[in-house]
Design a protein around this motif. Structure first.
Motif, mmCIF file in Angstrom:
data_model
loop_
_atom_site.group_PDB
_atom_site.id
_atom_site.type_symbol
_atom_site.label_atom_id
_atom_site.label_comp_id
_atom_site.label_asym_id
_atom_site.label_seq_id
_atom_site.Cartn_x
_atom_site.Cartn_y
_atom_site.Cartn_z
ATOM 1 N N ARG A 81 0.838 -1.211 0.000
ATOM 2 C CA ARG A 81 0.000 0.000 0.000
ATOM 3 C C ARG A 81 0.867 1.253 0.000
ATOM 4 N NH1 ARG A 81 -3.017 -3.180 3.467
ATOM 5 N NH2 ARG A 81 -2.105 -2.225 5.309
ATOM 6 N N ALA A 82 1.959 1.230 0.768
ATOM 7 C CA ALA A 82 2.865 2.384 0.803
ATOM 8 C C ALA A 82 3.500 2.611 -0.566
ATOM 9 C CB ALA A 82 3.946 2.178 1.865
ATOM 10 N N ILE A 83 3.915 1.533 -1.213
ATOM 11 C CA ILE A 83 4.500 1.646 -2.555
ATOM 12 C C ILE A 83 3.492 2.278 -3.507
ATOM 13 C CG2 ILE A 83 5.228 0.282 -4.563
ATOM 14 C CD1 ILE A 83 6.558 -1.653 -2.527
ATOM 15 N N ALA A 84 2.277 1.774 -3.493
ATOM 16 C CA ALA A 84 1.239 2.296 -4.389
ATOM 17 C C ALA A 84 0.939 3.763 -4.097
ATOM 18 C CB ALA A 84 -0.030 1.458 -4.267
ATOM 19 N N GLY A 85 0.999 4.148 -2.814
ATOM 20 C CA GLY A 85 0.686 5.524 -2.448
ATOM 21 C C GLY A 85 1.813 6.517 -2.685
ATOM 22 N N LEU A 86 3.057 6.034 -2.684
ATOM 23 C CA LEU A 86 4.204 6.936 -2.792
ATOM 24 C C LEU A 86 4.781 7.066 -4.201
ATOM 25 C CD1 LEU A 86 6.125 5.864 0.433
ATOM 26 C CD2 LEU A 86 4.901 8.019 0.056
ATOM 27 N N LEU A 87 4.763 5.980 -4.947
ATOM 28 C CA LEU A 87 5.423 6.000 -6.254
ATOM 29 C C LEU A 87 4.507 6.527 -7.348
ATOM 30 C CD1 LEU A 87 7.431 2.653 -6.172
ATOM 31 C CD2 LEU A 87 8.057 4.913 -5.322
ATOM 32 N N ARG A 88 5.132 7.185 -8.300
ATOM 33 C CA ARG A 88 4.411 7.784 -9.427
ATOM 34 C C ARG A 88 5.060 7.350 -10.739
ATOM 35 N NH1 ARG A 88 1.242 7.984 -6.132
ATOM 36 N NH2 ARG A 88 0.544 9.735 -4.935
ATOM 37 N N PRO A 89 4.324 7.438 -11.830
ATOM 38 C CA PRO A 89 4.904 7.083 -13.133
ATOM 39 C C PRO A 89 6.189 7.869 -13.416
ATOM 40 C CG PRO A 89 2.541 7.346 -13.333
ATOM 41 C CD PRO A 89 2.912 7.798 -11.939
ATOM 42 N N ARG A 90 7.123 7.188 -14.063
ATOM 43 C CA ARG A 90 8.384 7.738 -14.545
ATOM 44 C C ARG A 90 9.412 8.021 -13.450
ATOM 45 N NH1 ARG A 90 8.551 8.738 -19.656
ATOM 46 N NH2 ARG A 90 10.144 10.337 -19.498
ATOM 47 N N GLN A 91 9.166 7.589 -12.217
ATOM 48 C CA GLN A 91 10.152 7.798 -11.158
ATOM 49 C C GLN A 91 11.311 6.821 -11.296
ATOM 50 O OE1 GLN A 91 7.704 7.583 -7.529
ATOM 51 N NE2 GLN A 91 8.179 9.740 -7.196
ATOM 52 N N ARG A 92 12.422 7.157 -10.650
ATOM 53 C CA ARG A 92 13.594 6.287 -10.556
ATOM 54 C C ARG A 92 13.710 5.863 -9.093
ATOM 55 N NH1 ARG A 92 15.627 6.308 -15.316
ATOM 56 N NH2 ARG A 92 15.608 8.115 -16.665
ATOM 57 N N ILE A 93 13.794 4.554 -8.870
ATOM 58 C CA ILE A 93 13.724 3.986 -7.528
ATOM 59 C C ILE A 93 14.947 3.105 -7.283
ATOM 60 C CG2 ILE A 93 12.333 2.536 -5.983
ATOM 61 C CD1 ILE A 93 10.930 5.101 -6.986
ATOM 62 N N VAL A 94 15.425 3.094 -6.040
ATOM 63 C CA VAL A 94 16.479 2.182 -5.620
ATOM 64 C C VAL A 94 15.885 1.251 -4.569
ATOM 65 C CG1 VAL A 94 18.711 1.960 -4.459
ATOM 66 C CG2 VAL A 94 18.343 3.818 -6.094
ATOM 67 N N GLU A 95 16.026 -0.040 -4.808
ATOM 68 C CA GLU A 95 15.569 -1.051 -3.849
ATOM 69 C C GLU A 95 16.779 -1.872 -3.414
ATOM 70 O OE1 GLU A 95 12.342 -4.656 -3.355
ATOM 71 O OE2 GLU A 95 13.111 -4.225 -5.349
ATOM 72 N N VAL A 96 17.090 -1.824 -2.135
ATOM 73 C CA VAL A 96 18.221 -2.580 -1.599
ATOM 74 C C VAL A 96 17.664 -3.793 -0.866
ATOM 75 C CG1 VAL A 96 20.221 -2.514 -0.075
ATOM 76 C CG2 VAL A 96 19.588 -0.482 -1.394
ATOM 77 N N GLY A 97 18.076 -4.974 -1.301
ATOM 78 C CA GLY A 97 17.539 -6.217 -0.739
ATOM 79 C C GLY A 97 16.276 -6.613 -1.464
ATOM 80 N N ALA A 98 16.374 -6.797 -2.771
ATOM 81 C CA ALA A 98 15.197 -7.081 -3.600
ATOM 82 C C ALA A 98 14.621 -8.475 -3.391
ATOM 83 C CB ALA A 98 15.553 -6.886 -5.073
ATOM 84 N N ASN A 99 15.416 -9.391 -2.827
ATOM 85 C CA ASN A 99 14.982 -10.754 -2.572
ATOM 86 C C ASN A 99 14.459 -11.380 -3.866
ATOM 87 O OD1 ASN A 99 13.914 -13.179 -1.445
ATOM 88 N ND2 ASN A 99 13.638 -12.174 0.510
ATOM 89 N N MET A 100 13.316 -12.052 -3.819
ATOM 90 C CA MET A 100 12.779 -12.721 -5.005
ATOM 91 C C MET A 100 11.929 -11.786 -5.851
ATOM 92 S SD MET A 100 11.908 -16.500 -3.436
ATOM 93 C CE MET A 100 11.291 -15.976 -1.835
ATOM 94 N N GLY A 101 11.744 -10.541 -5.403
ATOM 95 C CA GLY A 101 11.155 -9.532 -6.270
ATOM 96 C C GLY A 101 9.709 -9.141 -6.062
ATOM 97 N N TYR A 102 9.091 -9.535 -4.963
ATOM 98 C CA TYR A 102 7.681 -9.175 -4.776
ATOM 99 C C TYR A 102 7.486 -7.661 -4.845
ATOM 100 C CZ TYR A 102 2.951 -8.941 -2.968
ATOM 101 O OH TYR A 102 1.610 -8.681 -2.836
ATOM 102 N N HIS A 103 8.276 -6.918 -4.070
ATOM 103 C CA HIS A 103 8.124 -5.463 -4.081
ATOM 104 C C HIS A 103 8.726 -4.846 -5.339
ATOM 105 C CE1 HIS A 103 6.288 -5.630 -0.230
ATOM 106 N NE2 HIS A 103 7.383 -6.022 0.393
#
Length: 146
Positions: A79-101
């Motif tokens: 829910r936080a991801i859906a509420g915070l991220l917008r189209p065309r943004q650049r994101i860094v994810e540390v610890g992506a694991n199997m990729g759910y997020h």
């Protein structure tokens, strides 16, 4: 083969089968779903509630059971991801694991954005790479194995 000779995993499988048949408590995740396919070599394919297919490691005892039974992992984070991220943004994810997020982020930012996903576990990287490909979002997620 006697019950004492059965591998330890047989007991776990029996418990999982009983849990699978038991109605799930009323939660936002909903009841168990028939959206899990074991592929061999400790790999399975699951379908998430948002409709993504994910390759998972069946030896994982954290995320994989939740995805196999409910198709969802950490709904508050999603829910936080859906509420915070917008189209065309650049994101860094540390610890992506199997990729759910990673998949949720890739959907949220759309084709014009980029997710830089960092993961140290080679097995998780391979599963994540396959999940990105099968969902058609490999062009917007740059995987950085560590």
């Amino acid at each position: 083969m006697s019950r004492r000779d059965a591998p330890a995993s047989a007991g776990l499988l029996a418990r999982l089968r009983r849990l699978w048949r038991r109605p799930a408590p009323a939660t936002p995740a909903g009841p168990p779903r028939d959206t899990y396919c074991y592929l061999g070599d400790h790999r399975a394919l699951v379908l998430t509630r948002r409709g993504d297919m994910m390759y998972v490691d069946t030896r994982d005892i954290g995320m994989t059971p939740h995805l196999a039974l409910h198709g969802q992992w950490e709904p508050h984070v999603e829910r936080a991801i859906a509420g915070l991220l917008r189209p065309r943004q650049r994101i860094v994810e540390v610890g992506a694991n199997m990729g759910y997020h990673s998949l949720a982020m890739a959907r949220a930012i759309g084709p014009g954005g980029v997710v830089h996903a960092f993961e140290a576990n080679p097995r998780a990287c391979a599963l994540l790479r396959a999940s990105l490909a099968i969902n058609g979002v490999a062009d917007r997620v740059v995987l950085h194995p560590l």
